[in-house]
Design an enzyme around this catalytic site. Structure first.
Site, PDB file in Angstrom:
ATOM      1  N   HIS B 283     -28.822   7.388  13.028  1.00  0.00           N
ATOM      2  CA  HIS B 283     -29.869   6.704  13.759  1.00  0.00           C
ATOM      3  C   HIS B 283     -31.034   7.337  12.606  1.00  0.00           C
ATOM      4  O   HIS B 283     -31.956   7.365  12.806  1.00  0.00           O
ATOM      5  CB  HIS B 283     -30.481   7.372  14.920  1.00  0.00           C
ATOM      6  CG  HIS B 283     -29.847   7.077  15.903  1.00  0.00           C
ATOM      7  ND1 HIS B 283     -29.649   5.530  16.235  1.00  0.00           N
ATOM      8  CD2 HIS B 283     -28.273   6.989  16.859  1.00  0.00           C
ATOM      9  CE1 HIS B 283     -28.481   4.866  17.613  1.00  0.00           C
ATOM     10  NE2 HIS B 283     -28.328   6.492  17.534  1.00  0.00           N
ATOM     11  N   ASP B 336     -26.093  11.638  18.039  1.00  0.00           N
ATOM     12  CA  ASP B 336     -25.337  10.105  19.254  1.00  0.00           C
ATOM     13  C   ASP B 336     -24.316   9.817  18.081  1.00  0.00           C
ATOM     14  O   ASP B 336     -25.565   9.864  17.277  1.00  0.00           O
ATOM     15  CB  ASP B 336     -26.441  10.126  19.991  1.00  0.00           C
ATOM     16  CG  ASP B 336     -27.577   9.762  19.393  1.00  0.00           C
ATOM     17  OD1 ASP B 336     -28.477   9.765  18.883  1.00  0.00           O
ATOM     18  OD2 ASP B 336     -28.010   8.395  20.296  1.00  0.00           O
ATOM     19  N   GLU B 337     -24.038   8.592  18.529  1.00  0.00           N
ATOM     20  CA  GLU B 337     -23.649   7.615  18.075  1.00  0.00           C
ATOM     21  C   GLU B 337     -23.544   7.643  16.713  1.00  0.00           C
ATOM     22  O   GLU B 337     -24.101   7.039  16.024  1.00  0.00           O
ATOM     23  CB  GLU B 337     -24.555   6.400  18.339  1.00  0.00           C
ATOM     24  CG  GLU B 337     -24.718   6.515  19.963  1.00  0.00           C
ATOM     25  CD  GLU B 337     -25.795   5.018  20.154  1.00  0.00           C
ATOM     26  OE1 GLU B 337     -25.089   4.573  21.042  1.00  0.00           O
ATOM     27  OE2 GLU B 337     -26.431   4.908  19.814  1.00  0.00           O
ATOM     28  N   VAL B 338     -22.590   8.346  15.861  1.00  0.00           N
ATOM     29  CA  VAL B 338     -22.207   9.004  14.411  1.00  0.00           C
ATOM     30  C   VAL B 338     -20.860   8.079  13.711  1.00  0.00           C
ATOM     31  O   VAL B 338     -19.907   8.775  14.561  1.00  0.00           O
ATOM     32  CB  VAL B 338     -22.287  10.366  14.440  1.00  0.00           C
ATOM     33  CG1 VAL B 338     -22.191  10.702  12.764  1.00  0.00           C
ATOM     34  CG2 VAL B 338     -23.667  10.796  14.903  1.00  0.00           C
TER      35      VAL B 338
END
EC number: 3.2.1.52
Lengths: 529, 500
Positions: B283, B336-338
């Site tokens: 992100h 998050d969400e790597v």
């Protein structure tokens, strides 16, 4: 055959070239001058000016209204940003220390037709370090302040308020004297704070009439001191406006150069009156329109308009008169008898009611606005002081002005904001003077109005339903016809800019993208949505 | 008596009205307020009421007692609430007052006692208060309206409650308090009662952020989780790395350092913490607009390049700069969400992974832990999204606060391992899920599945998340409210009631 084909292409190519040339010239103004609505005349240069930290007001005209407006304008351009520029780094000749305002008329009474013109020069050609604003009235000066606020930007790198593209000369005045927005507080009650926010946002777009559709079938939120049980028709004990609240709305609006047109819609759309006074209903099971046979009906209306005249000091009052379904008159025995005795059919009774209401309004010093059904049914009988308010469709204004009456344009296919699927482009291209070429008749079209009917909107979504579409109409009503974009696409960037400005000022204006009112589809810059 | 008739300007209305009609027939509560209910939101932890009605003087004055009574925060808070309470014009004239009719009103003074003069706003600050409202009956010792609190922030909560009890009565045109005497003792259930705002997907103007902070104070929410930056845009100024905000959408969609400080102090005046988030290493694509070196490559731009020292130097620079802006002890590092594909597909990073004998997953861990160290070195307690806990729970710094979002059951696991936790289960508390109705928001319970009291104490609270992909200044407020208020009641008051 060959010749005519050649001619066809030549004409087509010429049209294309010409069209493009026009588009280019207005497109360049639209991309450089980020003012909404576009002024009648604006010239600019390429210098940069900076407002000093103590940028102030100087004026020949001692006026609290003007001082307050100046302070509001300054807050609106600061937008909560912290100004902490190093002013010693700027050349002294690039600093603006004050705005000098010259108002020629001491009269601060706002009324229909009040002069709204102004001339703004940044910097002043005579007084270095000053900007110069002159206007005939304080209300013209308010518009000039709005324009000035749109010339100023907070520079995020220099931490200063700057005016780009100076020197500016803006000479401006509205095309129409009546530029309205309707709000409806009967279908949903709108809290005072919401009404005030709507008024603030109207002033940003130079709209000047708040048409307050106060009462309708669903609720009667306003206090009428002469008939105190009327507001029993409010939705709840707290969804009400006291007479003092209404007076506060009027004075709040006037301080911003906005007139309030109060509407009391008769004889239809008035069911809620009977909650407090059931004798106004034809009967308990047939509650609309108001009982035409009952003298009490007109006594109450007289009381309402008498109370109105102490609060709403605009020249006009709106008496509605739309969508009158007279079935209850003919099915209620008492009224049927009355009709018979007076040798009236129900459409004559409708006319009788409207004309009698008009006379009551006239007796309280008002001129009258009525929805177009009254004109469509008995136009020649209407008081000559009537302004006909179009809504059903196009072509009405033309017939109204041919008959010599005045007209306000609000055709629902283009200017009803509750039509959520009408996109801003349609609002922009709606031309009030369509098919009216005689200049005397043109003058009878006093302006137009966008209508925010409240059936499916309330305090939670009214702002984004109004904006930015109302702004598109606001430019149509303000800007000279020749300066309006022929293709709305030319103004997209400038309108997006204005919409983002509204957001920055805390107004929940919706994105331009999408057809009608829409939430943003995906992430992105405000300026591209 | 039901009033109903067909109405015109809109065709839809008939259907809408029918629907409304059926609702009314069902519940019969559309118009008349149900007097048995207590109209205070969130509901205080203890209260008793009576059946008197008190009138409140529109010139209501403040009298203060205690060491903290002279706080500017208190004084400005009182003035704000006075504006809210007296927004309508009063019907009782000054004339009556001039004629010497003393105490036409039951409440003409609000007494506020604040025991501590500390204005420090930190996690767990005492927000309790007691509120007492009764007819004076000529006894000068007991004030008719009294708020007592240990801190100014407790007093602000008490003022909020007081304002909700004041109703404008349209018949007498005066502000009244119904069902007095009141005795209220209140204390929030959780220390962390948050709302997330996302200014990367859509820029939110400062005025809008302030409106939201103001509304948070009405629901006694106390943490603004500011998700400042994400892959779409980088709106914040970072003086040490001035090219970072080249990643802003436009030059107008930015926050200066002063703007951010202004937001923090505006929030503090309302007893609200601002928890900043800098989400790494995923992100973060927008960082590279100013510093393309941060991208693995110009065609593969996320996550941040784990192999470069510059990446961590820059994170350290950002954190040093913004530490001066955000005094709150919690700081959110995302995590998050790597998706590590760009690491394994970019030759120089693949080489680096080989040299350091790391898998991509280990590199993710390496990155997060290194970022945690930087935050801790700036005297911050790191908060991380739950993927970090799900992937390498035993490696996280023990001070880490785990921020749940993916689903239920995460906080029980985190607190069992001794971590603190914030509950934001997306099925219930993601406000961008537009189809989740308020009662489902209300039904979610942060302590679900945690029975041991010492573990319950590790749940700091919860947060509703207003992700900004499809919400901007035009619709953010009605997307937040009233659903965030449902969660706010849960944060505040322990209720076994289910909503109807």
């Amino acid at each position: 055959m060959v010749v005519s084909e050649w001619l066809f292409y030549a004409v087509a190519v010429a049209a294309l070239v010409l069209g493009n040339a026009l588009a280019v010239s207005s497109a360049s103004e639209n991309s450089k001058v980020k003012i909404w609505p576009m002024p009648a005349s604006a010239s600019y240069g390429n210098a940069q000016l900076y407002l000093t930290n103590d940028f102030g007001l100087s004026s020949n005209h001692e006026s609290q209204a003007l001082k307050d407006a100046f302070d509001r304008m300054l807050a609106a351009i600061k937008l909560d940003h912290v100004i902490d520029a190093n002013f010693s780094a700027f050349s002294p000749s690039s600093l603006l220390r004050a705005l000098h305002i010259v108002v020629s008329s001491p009269n601060e009474q706002l009324q229909y037709g009040t002069d709204e013109s102004y001339k703004l020069m940044v910097p002043s050609p005579e007084k270095p370090g000053y900007a110069h604003l002159e206007a005939k009235t304080v209300y013209g000066a308010l518009h000039g302040l709005q324009t000035f606020s749109q010339l100023c930007y907070f520079s995020i790198t220099r931490r200063v308020l700057e005016v780009r593209m100076s020197p500016w000369t803006v000479i401006d005045q509205p095309r129409f004297p009546y530029r309205g927005l309707l709000i409806d507080t009967s279908r949903h009650y709108l809290p005072m704070t919401v009404i005030k926010k709507v008024i603030d946002s109207m002033s940003y777009a130079k709209l000047n009439v708040l048409h307050w559709h106060i009462v309708d079938t669903q609720s009667f939120p306003l206090e009428i001191p002469s008939y105190p049980k009327l507001w029993n028709g409010a939705y709840s004990p707290s969804e009400r406006y006291s007479a003092a609240d209404a007076a506060e709305v009027v004075s709040y609006a006037q301080e911003r150069g906005i007139n309030v047109l109060a509407e009391i819609d008769v004889p239809g759309h008035a069911l809620s009156w009977g909650v407090g006074y059931p004798s106004l209903w034809p009967s308990k099971d047939c509650q609309q329109p108001l009982d035409v046979s009952n003298e009490f009906t007109f006594k109450v209306l007289d009381g309402i308009l008498s109370d109105f005249s102490k609060i709403f000091n605009f020249k006009f009052v709106h008496l509605g008169g739309d969508e009158v379904d007279t079935t209850c008159w003919t099915t209620t025995p008492r009224i049927r008898k009355w009709l018979k005795r007076h040798r009236m059919n129900e459409s004559q009774a409708y006319q009788y009611f409207v004309l009698r209401a008009q006379n009551i309004a006239l007796s309280h010093g008002y001129e009258i606005v009525n929805w177009e059904e009254t004109f469509n049914n008995f136009g020649s009988k209407l008081s000559r002081k009537t302004v006909v308010h179009n809504w059903l469709g196009s072509g009405v204004a033309q017939r109204v002005v041919e008959s010599g009456l005045r007209c306000i344009v609000s055709n629902q296919d283009k200017w009803y904001l509750d039509h959520l699927d009408t996109p801003w482009q349609e609002f922009y291209i709606n031309e009030p003077l369509t098919n009216i070429s005689n200049s005397k008749q043109q003058e009878l079209v006093i302006g137009g109005e966008v209508c925010m009917w409240g059936e499916t909107i309330d305090g939670s979504d009214i702002e984004q339903t109004i904006w930015p579409r109302a702004a598109a109409a606001a430019e149509r009503l303000w800007t000279p016809y020749d300066k309006l974009a022929k293709n709305p696409r030319e103004v997209t960037g400038r309108l997006a800019h204005f919409r983002c400005l509204l957001n920055q000022r805390g107004v929940a204006a919706a994105p331009l993208a999408g057809s009608g009112r829409a939430a943003p589809f995906n992430p992105g810059s405000c300026y591209e949505q | 008596m039901l009033l109903f008739s067909l109405k015109p300007h809109c065709k839809l209305t008939f259907l809408v009205s029918l629907l409304w009609l059926s609702l009314l027939v069902d519940s019969n509560s559309g118009f008349e307020l149900d007097e048995s209910l207590t109209y205070i939101w969130p509901l205080p932890s203890e209260f008793t009421s009576g059946n008197q009605t008190l009138t409140v003087d529109p010139t209501l004055s403040l009298s203060v007692l205690g060491k903290g009574g002279y706080s500017k925060i208190l004084k400005e808070g009182f003035e704000r609430y006075k504006k809210i309470i007296f927004k309508h014009a009063s019907g009782i004239s000054l004339f009556q007052k001039w004629r010497g009719i003393r105490s036409v009103y039951d409440v003409s003074e609000l007494r506020i006692i604040v025991n501590s003069d500390s204005e420090e706003l930190q996690l767990g600050v005492d927000e309790s208060y007691a509120l007492f409202l009764a007819k004076n009956d000529g006894k000068p010792i007991v004030g008719a309206a009294t708020i007592e609190a240990n801190t100014v922030y407790g007093a602000l909560r008490g003022l909020e409650t007081f304002s909700q009890m004041c109703a404008f009565d349209y018949e007498t045109k005066s502000v009244q308090i119904y069902k007095a005497p009141w005795y209220i003792k209140d204390n929030p259930r959780f220390a962390f009662r948050g709302l997330l705002l996302d200014t990367s997907r859509h820029y939110l103007p400062i005025d809008v952020i302030k409106q939201i902070i103001e509304s948070m104070s009405y629901a006694k929410l106390n943490v603004l989780h500011w998700h400042i930056i994400d892959e779409e845009s980088f709106p914040l100024e970072v003086p040490s790395y001035p090219k970072l905000w080249n990643g802003a959408y436009t030059k107008w969609e930015r926050y200066t350092v002063e703007d951010a400080s202004e937001i923090v102090s505006f929030a503090k005046m309302r007893g609200i913490h601002v928890m900043a988030e800098v989400d790494v290493p995923g992100h973060a694509e927008s960082w590279g607009a100013g510093y393309p070196d941060l991208w693995p490559s110009s065609s593969c731009r996320e996550p941040l390049d784990v192999s470069k020292n510059f990446t961590f130097e820059l994170i350290s620079g950002i954190l040093s700069d913004i530490r001066k802006i955000f005094p709150f002890e919690l700081f959110h590092l995302g995590g998050d969400e790597v998706h590590t594909d760009c690491w394994t597909s970019t030759p120089h990073i693949k080489q680096w992974l080989n040299d350091h004998k790391m898998t991509a997953k280990e590199a993710y861990q390496y990155f997060v832990l290194k970022a945690q160290e930087i935050a801790i070195s700036k005297d911050w307690t790191p908060v991380n999204w739950e993927e970090t806990f799900n992937s390498f729970p035993s490696k996280l710094n023990p001070r880490t606060v785990v921020h749940n979002w993916l689903g239920p059951g995460v906080c029980p696991k985190a607190v069992a391992k001794g971590f603190k936790c914030i509950f934001s289960n997306q099925g219930a508390w993601y406000l961008d899920h537009l189809d989740v109705p308020w009662n489902e928001v209300y039904n979610a319970e942060p302590l679900e599945g945690i029975n041991n009291v010492s573990e319950q104490n590790l749940v700091l609270g919860g947060e509703v998340c207003m992700w900004g992909e499809t919400a901007d200044a035009s619709n953010v407020q009605q997307t937040i409210w009233p659903r965030a208020a449902a969660a706010a009641d849960k944060f505040h008051f322990f209720s076994t009631n289910t909503p109807s």
